[in-house]
Design a protein around this motif. Sequence first.
Motif, short mmCIF file in Angstrom:
data_model
loop_
_atom_site.label_atom_id
_atom_site.label_comp_id
_atom_site.label_asym_id
_atom_site.label_seq_id
_atom_site.Cartn_x
_atom_site.Cartn_y
_atom_site.Cartn_z
N PRO A 27 0.84 -1.21 0.00
CA PRO A 27 0.00 0.00 0.00
C PRO A 27 0.87 1.26 0.00
CG PRO A 27 -0.65 -1.52 1.75
CD PRO A 27 0.64 -2.03 1.19
N LEU A 28 0.33 2.34 -0.52
CA LEU A 28 1.07 3.61 -0.54
C LEU A 28 0.30 4.66 0.25
CD1 LEU A 28 2.13 3.88 -4.30
CD2 LEU A 28 3.49 3.07 -2.37
N GLN A 43 -3.87 17.33 -5.78
CA GLN A 43 -4.34 16.52 -6.91
C GLN A 43 -4.46 15.05 -6.50
OE1 GLN A 43 -1.21 17.81 -9.66
NE2 GLN A 43 -2.83 18.63 -11.00
N VAL A 44 -3.47 14.59 -5.75
CA VAL A 44 -3.52 13.21 -5.28
C VAL A 44 -4.75 13.01 -4.41
CG1 VAL A 44 -2.42 11.56 -3.71
CG2 VAL A 44 -1.05 12.76 -5.44
N SER A 45 -4.99 13.97 -3.52
CA SER A 45 -6.11 13.78 -2.59
C SER A 45 -7.44 13.78 -3.35
CB SER A 45 -6.03 14.82 -1.49
OG SER A 45 -7.12 15.66 -1.52
N MET A 46 -7.57 14.61 -4.40
CA MET A 46 -8.79 14.60 -5.22
C MET A 46 -8.98 13.24 -5.89
SD MET A 46 -9.65 17.91 -7.56
CE MET A 46 -7.97 18.33 -7.98
N ALA A 47 -7.90 12.78 -6.55
CA ALA A 47 -7.98 11.53 -7.30
C ALA A 47 -8.30 10.36 -6.36
CB ALA A 47 -6.67 11.28 -8.04
N VAL A 48 -7.66 10.37 -5.19
CA VAL A 48 -7.92 9.28 -4.23
C VAL A 48 -9.40 9.30 -3.83
CG1 VAL A 48 -7.49 8.59 -1.83
CG2 VAL A 48 -5.57 9.05 -3.36
N GLY A 49 -9.92 10.51 -3.60
CA GLY A 49 -11.33 10.64 -3.24
C GLY A 49 -12.24 10.01 -4.29
N TRP A 50 -12.01 10.34 -5.55
CA TRP A 50 -12.85 9.79 -6.64
C TRP A 50 -12.73 8.27 -6.70
CZ3 TRP A 50 -10.26 13.67 -10.52
CH2 TRP A 50 -10.76 14.97 -10.29
N LEU A 51 -11.47 7.80 -6.61
CA LEU A 51 -11.25 6.36 -6.75
C LEU A 51 -11.89 5.58 -5.60
CD1 LEU A 51 -7.56 6.51 -8.00
CD2 LEU A 51 -9.54 5.72 -9.32
N LEU A 52 -11.89 6.21 -4.41
CA LEU A 52 -12.53 5.54 -3.27
C LEU A 52 -14.03 5.38 -3.52
CD1 LEU A 52 -10.73 7.21 -0.22
CD2 LEU A 52 -10.63 4.79 -0.84
N THR A 53 -14.68 6.46 -4.04
CA THR A 53 -16.13 6.36 -4.30
C THR A 53 -16.42 5.33 -5.38
OG1 THR A 53 -15.75 8.41 -5.46
CG2 THR A 53 -17.35 8.49 -3.71
N LEU A 57 -10.23 1.79 -5.12
CA LEU A 57 -9.20 1.92 -4.11
C LEU A 57 -9.84 1.61 -2.76
CD1 LEU A 57 -6.74 3.08 -5.41
CD2 LEU A 57 -7.09 5.20 -4.15
N THR A 58 -9.02 1.13 -1.84
CA THR A 58 -9.56 0.97 -0.50
C THR A 58 -8.51 1.40 0.52
OG1 THR A 58 -10.57 -0.56 1.04
CG2 THR A 58 -8.89 -1.47 -0.37
N LEU A 59 -8.99 1.79 1.67
CA LEU A 59 -8.12 2.24 2.74
C LEU A 59 -7.52 0.99 3.38
CD1 LEU A 59 -7.42 4.91 4.17
CD2 LEU A 59 -9.32 4.46 5.72
N ARG A 201 -4.64 0.76 -1.00
CA ARG A 201 -4.26 -0.29 -1.95
C ARG A 201 -5.38 -0.47 -2.95
NH1 ARG A 201 -7.19 -4.60 -0.59
NH2 ARG A 201 -7.86 -4.79 1.58
N LEU A 202 -5.08 -1.16 -4.03
CA LEU A 202 -6.08 -1.36 -5.08
C LEU A 202 -7.08 -2.41 -4.63
CD1 LEU A 202 -3.74 -1.55 -8.18
CD2 LEU A 202 -5.29 0.32 -7.59
#
Lengths: 519, 560
Positions: A27-28, A43-53, A57-59, A201-202
């Motif tokens: 995990p990163l 930008q990372v935090s935006m992209a992570v947010g979208w991918l989580l929804t 991606l999962t925490l 992680r994915l």
Amino acid sequence: MSSPTNTESLHPLEIHVLKALGEHDSPLTDPQLVEHTGLAASQVSMAVGWLLTKDLLTLSSEKTTTLVSLTEVGSQFHQYASPSEWIVQSVQKASQEGKSLTVKDLQASGTFQPTELSRSIGLLKKEEAIQLVAGGALEITGNPSQTSDTLRTLLNRIKEGSQPITCFSLEEQGILRQYSVKRGNNLEPFRIDDQTERGYRLTQAGQSLIPHLRKSAGEEISQLTPELLKDGSWRNRTFRKYSISLRPPRLAVGRRHPYREFLDSVKYKLTSMGFQEMRGELVETEFWDMDALFMPQFHPARAIHDVYFVKDPSHAKSIPEPFLSQVAQAHRDGGTTGSKGWNYQYDQERAKRLVLRSQGTAVSARTLATNPQVPGKFFSIARCFRYDQVDATHATDFFQVEGIVLGSDINFRTLLGLLKLFATEMAQAKDIRFFPAYFPFTEPSVELHVRHPKLGWMELGGAGLFRPEVTVPLGVTVPVIAWGLGLDRMAMIALGIQDIRDLFTSDLEAVRNMRRQHL
Amino acid sequence: MPTISIFQHDLSHLLGRTVSPAHIEEWMPLVKGEVKDVSQETGEIRVELQDTNRPDLWCVEGIARQIRSVLNRSQASYPYYTSRGHTKRRIQVLQGMETVRPFVAACAASGYEMSEVALEQCIQTQEKLADTFGRKRETVSIGLYRLASIKFPVTYGLVKPQEARFTPLGFDEKMTLQEILTLHPKGMEYAGILSGHDRLPLLWDADGQVLSFPPIINSRELGEVKVGDTELLVEVTGTDLTMVVLALNIFATNLADRGATIQPLDISYPYETPFGSTVKTPLDMGQAHRISLHAIEQALGVSLEAKSVSEALTAYGYQVKTTRQSLSVRIPPYRNDLMHVMDVAEDVAITQGYDSFTPIMPQSFTVGGLTVQESTSDQIRDLMVGFGFQEMFSNILSSRQEWVDRMRIAGTAYERLVEVANVMSLSYSCLRPSILPCLLRVEALSPRSFYPHLLFEVGEVARLDREADLGSQTLMSVAAINAHPGANFSEIHSYLDLLMYYMGWSYELEPVSHPSYLDGRVGQIRVKGQPVGFIGEFHPEVLEAWQINMPTSGFEFQID
């Protein structure tokens, strides 16, 4: 999100993040993602947010560290001197020059805030590094100040960058907390923050997308622009596909108030049934509000605790004749109405007393006195005031829907017919029941109960034939139906509201969210 | 509307048949009652009685009597109303009573052993009659006594507050009237009724024993009726002889219905009363009314046989004599609500059952429509919604703080408040003189609702106007605000301009000063040269007073 995500609908930022994770087995964290993608933290935090929804991606881990760092003030202290160091240095320097310094002198220099100075002087005195001598002068004792020395060590250590608070001894931690920025005091040298580091992680879905990711993100068009259209260059480009199942942003729009819209529908229904609207004043005389409706001046519902009286002026200038005399006569002995009257001393002054309109029927009473058209149908949706404790079923002011029907053919059976019509038109009810009722101004009086298709049996309204003691003194010679509908309960259920006060709420969010329930 | 407690077994007993809750529901229309609550355990039923002109129905005996007469299609007879000759007991009224509490009525009731439930009901009736019908004892109050301990004649007269002493109900020692008024809970509650009199009413018997200090409290020795008592004296005092007699008639009939024998009393007055100087009570005050059958037919919309009307009314408790086209009717002595033939018409309809009348749909053609104010309001509302404004709908009774203080207009010419005299809570003490404070209240309470906030309301406001006949004017007004980080005069002005354009009203803005707005950013709106309202950026002090942290502008003008 259950629908499978197409790689073409991914935003370039998302692709960067997915790629970075695809290249690492572990995990990163956010900082690591910044490092591996070369994107900005935001930008990372935006992209992570979208991918989580999107569930790509999962925490995977979450760790909170308490970090200590220097504030702007701290850097100043580090670079120049802390208040206690400055005090010692200043006093030393002065004594070398053969002078003495008082607390006032130190304050006068303006280098530090007076509160800061007092705290440091207090500290130095307590640790016996300085002492006060005659005349208020300060003197160096030669003893070291433990706290002052520790502060210096800490300033030097933290200068290099923020460090976990656990790297420090308990004693040092105490000093750090004492000298850290708090609410109401931002002049401290240290800042203590909780920093949460999350690892991602994915998911399986995310993993399965990795082989299909485009080689280079960012070549596709996200927004079609006028320029692309003008020069036709859109032909050589591909359009990024959107995730159309994402929720859209909310809009601020114009809309009617839902309760008012409900009352509008009542109003249009009534006009379509041939009713003409009437209006009245918010402030009325007792005469029109009650006397004209044959409620005797001693009626129990007319006491000080039932009606809002107006302070100043407390009385109307006059009551129009011949209505005043005729109504007074009807109260006294019935006059020409065929009634024996209430048999009491009618007070004409009391008739002029001003009140906040307590019943919509006051509007009908006024209309009767204007020589209204016969046959005629009238209605009003009138704001009324009732002297009641405010609670879930009582608002300070509320609307009454009421009216009259005049005609030579009016009788008890046409009254029932009108109520039956209201039942069908207002509540879509076929099953109805009539009950005897009591209103001071009607005889016979009826209560209308209906079986609403969704709500079951409910009281829809009350009505009756105006007593001749009401109509005759106001100059009306034909029979008159007086009716009133209780629609608030229907409105509340239609709008999903339990508390009547919410019909008039001042909470914008509640109004924006209010809508008709589809029963 | 009084609500009373009755008991299922007691009602069954009075009706002479076992009744179920379903029966009670079915019969409630006969007494204009509504069952509020039924307790399965105790059989207690809470009933609300609607008819404020029928105090005889505010008790289980009266409810039973009305139901019984309709079910049996006849009325019981009460011989004590027609008994002749002098009574063996008497109350002497003394000179001076006419200025304080002029009238008294009384009767004896014997031969019925007071049961627990009957006593409870008696006390409830006593309270409801004195409280609701008797305007909190001012016009009527009632006392019950143990007859055997009283030596007649009884005297009703005035005494000095320090002179008379007796033991009131609820206390162990003797008190003077003065002490009762200042120390006894009932004395403190009802002292107002006797204020201004230096001599107070008292009832005492031939042995000098005090019965009561009306309308405050009974004596404990004579006035504490207990379960098992068989001999009672009922007394009513008050300021209106008709009401006093009616209350006694109701009480006497209730006791008669339970099986007591009623013996009337003679009341001798030293002054004339509407019923003479000696009044035998209970008294049938009813008069025969000649009513036309045609009037009833016309009111009810049906043709009726004199015989069927007569039967219906008899079943409802009336005495009826029929001739060809008219009826002579008399209502029972415990009622006094016949004012007009329409009252009789309703009783006919109730006896026949409302559901037995076939409704006739309204036939007349009439033109429906809205007032000019309402249709103008609707046009404005449509436009504002189209402009993107959320409509609000507010309560209009609030405080001086909201309407005036927070708007910075205290003490200025803009302060034209209609205020309530009998304030219950300062939060609801004034009518709104303008709509903008309602919209600012919304803004103050809604900082978490996403921006921008564009709000409007069209509605009534009330402004003090000493020249107006009613001392105030109700005006139709339209108000709007915009609140968001960039909200300013120019933006709200654009909306006003657009609204005026589509409504076809030409207007001008005149630079003025107004305490609610920032100087230089406020204008008076004028239509045809007449000032109708204001537009501007709200003064930061106004926003601070509302605790609003968002720039806000607004306009308001009257449209009639």
